[in-house]
Design a protein around this motif. Structure first.
Motif, mmCIF file in Angstrom:
data_model
loop_
_atom_site.group_PDB
_atom_site.id
_atom_site.type_symbol
_atom_site.label_atom_id
_atom_site.label_comp_id
_atom_site.label_asym_id
_atom_site.label_seq_id
_atom_site.Cartn_x
_atom_site.Cartn_y
_atom_site.Cartn_z
ATOM 1 N N HIS B 141 46.391 41.554 53.428
ATOM 2 C CA HIS B 141 47.212 42.707 53.781
ATOM 3 C C HIS B 141 48.700 42.446 53.598
ATOM 4 C CE1 HIS B 141 43.795 44.910 55.126
ATOM 5 N NE2 HIS B 141 43.437 43.956 55.967
ATOM 6 N N ALA B 142 49.058 41.260 53.096
ATOM 7 C CA ALA B 142 50.474 40.930 52.944
ATOM 8 C C ALA B 142 51.149 41.853 51.930
ATOM 9 C CB ALA B 142 50.633 39.475 52.523
ATOM 10 N N THR B 143 50.436 42.199 50.862
ATOM 11 C CA THR B 143 50.971 43.113 49.851
ATOM 12 C C THR B 143 50.076 44.345 49.794
ATOM 13 O OG1 THR B 143 51.534 41.134 48.609
ATOM 14 C CG2 THR B 143 51.778 43.238 47.458
ATOM 15 N N PRO B 144 50.498 45.451 50.416
ATOM 16 C CA PRO B 144 49.633 46.632 50.402
ATOM 17 C C PRO B 144 49.522 47.222 48.990
ATOM 18 C CG PRO B 144 51.515 46.912 51.902
ATOM 19 C CD PRO B 144 51.773 45.697 51.086
ATOM 20 N N VAL B 145 48.317 47.560 48.586
ATOM 21 C CA VAL B 145 48.074 48.218 47.296
ATOM 22 C C VAL B 145 47.279 49.486 47.581
ATOM 23 C CG1 VAL B 145 47.053 48.005 45.001
ATOM 24 C CG2 VAL B 145 47.983 45.982 46.126
ATOM 25 N N PRO B 146 47.792 50.663 47.177
ATOM 26 C CA PRO B 146 47.032 51.891 47.407
ATOM 27 C C PRO B 146 45.650 51.810 46.758
ATOM 28 C CG PRO B 146 49.250 52.383 46.634
ATOM 29 C CD PRO B 146 49.055 50.907 46.492
ATOM 30 N N LYS B 147 44.671 52.399 47.416
ATOM 31 C CA LYS B 147 43.277 52.298 46.957
ATOM 32 C C LYS B 147 43.068 52.736 45.506
ATOM 33 C CE LYS B 147 38.656 52.347 47.548
ATOM 34 N NZ LYS B 147 37.958 51.240 46.918
ATOM 35 N N PRO B 148 43.609 53.904 45.066
ATOM 36 C CA PRO B 148 43.353 54.299 43.666
ATOM 37 C C PRO B 148 43.915 53.286 42.671
ATOM 38 C CG PRO B 148 44.295 56.131 44.915
ATOM 39 C CD PRO B 148 44.410 54.916 45.781
ATOM 40 N N ILE B 149 45.070 52.683 43.001
ATOM 41 C CA ILE B 149 45.664 51.697 42.090
ATOM 42 C C ILE B 149 44.829 50.424 42.090
ATOM 43 C CG2 ILE B 149 47.694 50.212 41.752
ATOM 44 C CD1 ILE B 149 49.389 52.596 42.645
ATOM 45 N N THR B 183 46.782 47.168 31.842
ATOM 46 C CA THR B 183 46.547 48.112 32.936
ATOM 47 C C THR B 183 46.234 47.366 34.229
ATOM 48 O OG1 THR B 183 45.635 49.627 31.300
ATOM 49 C CG2 THR B 183 45.244 50.179 33.601
ATOM 50 N N HIS B 184 45.423 46.316 34.106
ATOM 51 C CA HIS B 184 45.071 45.505 35.275
ATOM 52 C C HIS B 184 46.328 44.924 35.932
ATOM 53 C CE1 HIS B 184 43.513 41.221 36.446
ATOM 54 N NE2 HIS B 184 43.803 41.923 37.517
ATOM 55 N N LEU B 185 47.125 44.198 35.151
ATOM 56 C CA LEU B 185 48.243 43.443 35.746
ATOM 57 C C LEU B 185 49.477 44.311 36.004
ATOM 58 C CD1 LEU B 185 47.781 40.251 33.572
ATOM 59 C CD2 LEU B 185 47.252 40.475 36.004
ATOM 60 N N ASN B 186 49.736 45.287 35.127
ATOM 61 C CA ASN B 186 50.950 46.093 35.303
ATOM 62 C C ASN B 186 50.839 47.126 36.411
ATOM 63 O OD1 ASN B 186 52.004 44.641 33.207
ATOM 64 N ND2 ASN B 186 52.806 46.413 32.103
ATOM 65 N N SER B 187 49.606 47.429 36.853
ATOM 66 C CA SER B 187 49.523 48.425 37.919
ATOM 67 C C SER B 187 49.604 47.783 39.306
ATOM 68 C CB SER B 187 48.259 49.281 37.771
ATOM 69 O OG SER B 187 47.137 48.479 37.575
ATOM 70 N N LEU B 188 49.541 46.464 39.365
ATOM 71 C CA LEU B 188 49.587 45.790 40.670
ATOM 72 C C LEU B 188 51.000 45.290 40.996
ATOM 73 C CD1 LEU B 188 46.312 43.689 40.481
ATOM 74 C CD2 LEU B 188 46.737 45.695 41.908
ATOM 75 N N PRO B 189 51.360 45.281 42.294
ATOM 76 C CA PRO B 189 52.705 44.800 42.652
ATOM 77 C C PRO B 189 52.949 43.350 42.212
ATOM 78 C CG PRO B 189 51.353 45.207 44.617
ATOM 79 C CD PRO B 189 50.622 45.780 43.459
ATOM 80 N N GLN B 190 51.897 42.526 42.203
ATOM 81 C CA GLN B 190 52.061 41.125 41.799
ATOM 82 C C GLN B 190 52.485 41.008 40.340
ATOM 83 O OE1 GLN B 190 49.488 42.368 43.448
ATOM 84 N NE2 GLN B 190 48.927 41.051 45.172
ATOM 85 N N GLY B 191 52.088 42.009 39.533
ATOM 86 C CA GLY B 191 52.403 41.942 38.108
ATOM 87 C C GLY B 191 53.692 42.645 37.745
ATOM 88 N N ALA B 192 54.280 43.360 38.732
ATOM 89 C CA ALA B 192 55.434 44.224 38.447
ATOM 90 C C ALA B 192 56.657 43.494 37.885
ATOM 91 C CB ALA B 192 55.810 45.024 39.690
ATOM 92 N N PRO B 193 57.037 42.308 38.398
ATOM 93 C CA PRO B 193 58.265 41.689 37.879
ATOM 94 C C PRO B 193 58.213 41.389 36.380
ATOM 95 C CG PRO B 193 57.598 40.629 39.923
ATOM 96 C CD PRO B 193 56.473 41.536 39.518
ATOM 97 N N GLU B 194 57.010 41.129 35.840
ATOM 98 C CA GLU B 194 56.905 40.785 34.412
ATOM 99 C C GLU B 194 56.369 41.951 33.581
ATOM 100 O OE1 GLU B 194 55.577 36.213 34.341
ATOM 101 O OE2 GLU B 194 54.455 37.475 35.732
ATOM 102 N N ARG B 195 56.411 43.145 34.180
ATOM 103 C CA ARG B 195 55.768 44.309 33.600
ATOM 104 C C ARG B 195 56.170 44.574 32.142
ATOM 105 N NH1 ARG B 195 56.414 50.233 36.482
ATOM 106 N NH2 ARG B 195 55.299 51.429 34.896
ATOM 107 N N SER B 196 57.481 44.642 31.884
ATOM 108 C CA SER B 196 57.953 44.988 30.539
ATOM 109 C C SER B 196 57.739 43.848 29.553
ATOM 110 C CB SER B 196 59.433 45.367 30.582
ATOM 111 O OG SER B 196 59.565 46.614 31.207
#
Lengths: 246, 248
Positions: B141-149, B183-196
């Motif tokens: 629960h440390a990083t909340p991720v909405p269910k659809p994402i 899609t897997h990594l870019n939709s998660l907060p953990q993947g956001a910093p390296e998204r582009s």
């Protein structure tokens, strides 16, 4: 010291790739997705033009004076800011650029695609994709040839039987009174419809606009536009051939 | 069951290869397709012939090692099923079955039905990961991720990298594979910093391997044993455009 893992063999030679440029648009153009984006944007631009073109054609049903007046008005768009027919030439330039970029991207991508799958399966694949998908390349070439013919027929009037500048109505009637000219147009417009049916959905996909919730709507609009343009463009030549116009 | 297998035999990358017919008179409907090849190979070995080379590992549909084109369909006729999970009950007695390797210029045939899929590994190496030190699992629960994402990310994470999408695509394109990773990594907060950077690098690596482009035929998603949707390709295109416009 004992070596427990065998030496890894040298990796197979990879296709040479150009180093990434510091100029971002160049990298974009070099990528497959970049070229498809160019195809999507230019395709949508041409589609917008075709809608206006089709609606304008229908003015022929209001008679000779109305239609010729409309054709003449097209040359005055933008006046007095723009000089006479300047807008028309700007539009011609933009559309030619769109056609060229669309065709160059399609050619380069197609060459790459054909090279990527040189060996066919001995057992023929059962394609799930529809007919429209399979005629994109040939249909596109057909449409390019048709555009050249169409410009020689109604813009430069080189091939037009009547061929009088400013007499748009009579020029149209003289061409479409010939059955085989109308036949060419019917064939070309069917290819246009098929091209738009897959192309519109494909453009939305390439531009990342598709979502599962929108899929049916985008498919519906694609089919709607395809039918609207094919029927809308064909009403005029068929009406002329049937003697309803002229 | 009595079956005839017509199998692609190719001694090595330099060999031109050909289809060779084999009779398998003792096939059982409960055998998996790989077990059928095992039975054939046992006989070929006993007869002193060269057994048919094919890739396989877990045999429970989750590793992505197996995969051949059966009667023109990647992984055979059953939807969302890898070759190892395809059973002979899908076929009828007396059938003639064509078995071929994945076809793509980016997948060279190593031998018979085995192809070199390291191109997919090089795409992963270009950014199909999140750059963090791994350790014990973080608190969920440390990083909340909405269910659809979370669902979208999970659906795409089920990609096993088997290469069926490339094999089925008329252009030998790896867009579905690459789109699943993005899609897997870019939709998660953990993947956001390296998204582009991730999407630019993955697409560059994909193009460099010689895979074809996507013409939106949809053959890939039909062949995918994990049902990665075509929508993932729209997401890849969207992410690529976004990154190309200079957004971080």
């Amino acid at each position: 010291m004992a070596v427990t893992t065998p030496t890894r063999p040298a990796p197979a030679a990879r296709p040479a790739r150009p180093a990434r440029s510091s100029f971002a648009p160049l990298n974009f153009w070099r990528s497959t997705i970049g070229k498809k984006t160019v195809m999507a944007v230019t395709g949508l631009l041409m589609l917008a033009f075709l809608l206006a073109h089709m609606l304008g054609n229908l003015k022929i049903f209001y008679g000779r004076d109305d239609f010729d007046h409309y054709a003449d008005w097209l040359r005055t768009i933008g006046e007095p800011v723009l000089h006479g027919a300047w807008y028309l030439w700007i539009q011609r330039f933009v559309l030619t650029l769109a056609v060229v970029l669309h065709a160059v991207s399609a050619y380069q991508l197609s060459r790459r695609d054909l090279k990527a799958r040189p060996a066919k399966y001995a057992h023929k694949q059962r394609a799930k994709a529809g007919y429209a998908v399979h005629v994109m390349r040939y249909g596109g070439i057909t449409l390019a040839l048709f555009i050249i013919y169409h410009i020689l027929d109604f813009t430069s009037l080189t091939l037009n039987r009547h061929g009088v500048e400013g007499a748009a109505y009579d020029n149209v009637v003289s061409s479409f009174s010939v059955w085989w000219v109308t036949a060419i147009y019917i064939l070309a417009m069917i290819f246009l419809g098929l091209h738009i049916q897959h192309g519109f959905w494909s453009a939305a996909q390439t531009l990342g606009l598709n979502r599962p919730s929108r899929d049916r709507a985008v498919h519906g609009i694609a089919t709607g536009l395809a039918v609207l343009l094919t029927v809308g463009f064909l009403i005029v030549p068929v009406a002329v051939l049937a003697g309803l116009v002229g | 069951m009595k079956l005839t297998l017509r199998i692609w035999r190719q001694a090595g990358p330099a060999d031109s290869g050909r289809m060779v017919a084999y009779e398998v008179p003792d096939a059982n409907p409960d055998m998996s397709f790989l077990e059928l090849l095992d039975v054939l190979n046992e006989r070929l070995t006993l007869e002193g012939d060269d057994p048919v080379t094919f890739d396989h590992d877990c045999r429970e549909g989750i590793c992505g090692a197996c995969g051949v084109v059966i009667n023109g369909q990647a992984h055979g006729p059953r939807e969302r099923t890898t070759t190892c999970q395809l059973h002979m009950r899908e076929f009828s007695d007396g059938d003639v079955i064509d078995v071929e390797p994945w076809r793509s210029v980016a997948f060279g045939v190593v031998k018979d039905l085995m192809v070199d899929r390291s191109g997919l590994d090089r795409i992963i190496r270009a950014g199909g990961y999140v750059s963090v030190n791994t350790g014990s699992a973080p608190e969920a629960h440390a990083t909340p991720v909405p269910k659809p994402i979370a669902d979208t990310a999970f659906d795409n994470a089920t990609c096993i990298g088997c290469g069926a999408c490339v094999a089925a695509c008329p252009n030998g394109s790896a867009m579905l594979f690459t789109s699943a990773k993005v899609t897997h990594l870019n939709s998660l907060p953990q993947g956001a910093p390296e998204r582009s950077e991730r999407v630019l690098n993955l697409v560059e690596a994909m193009d460099a391997e010689g895979f074809g482009g996507c013409t939106n035929t949809g053959e890939c998603t039909n062949a995918c044993p994990k049902g990665i949707p075509l929508d993932s390709i729209a997401t890849l295109n969207r992410e690529y455009l976004r990154a190309s416009l200079g957004r971080k």
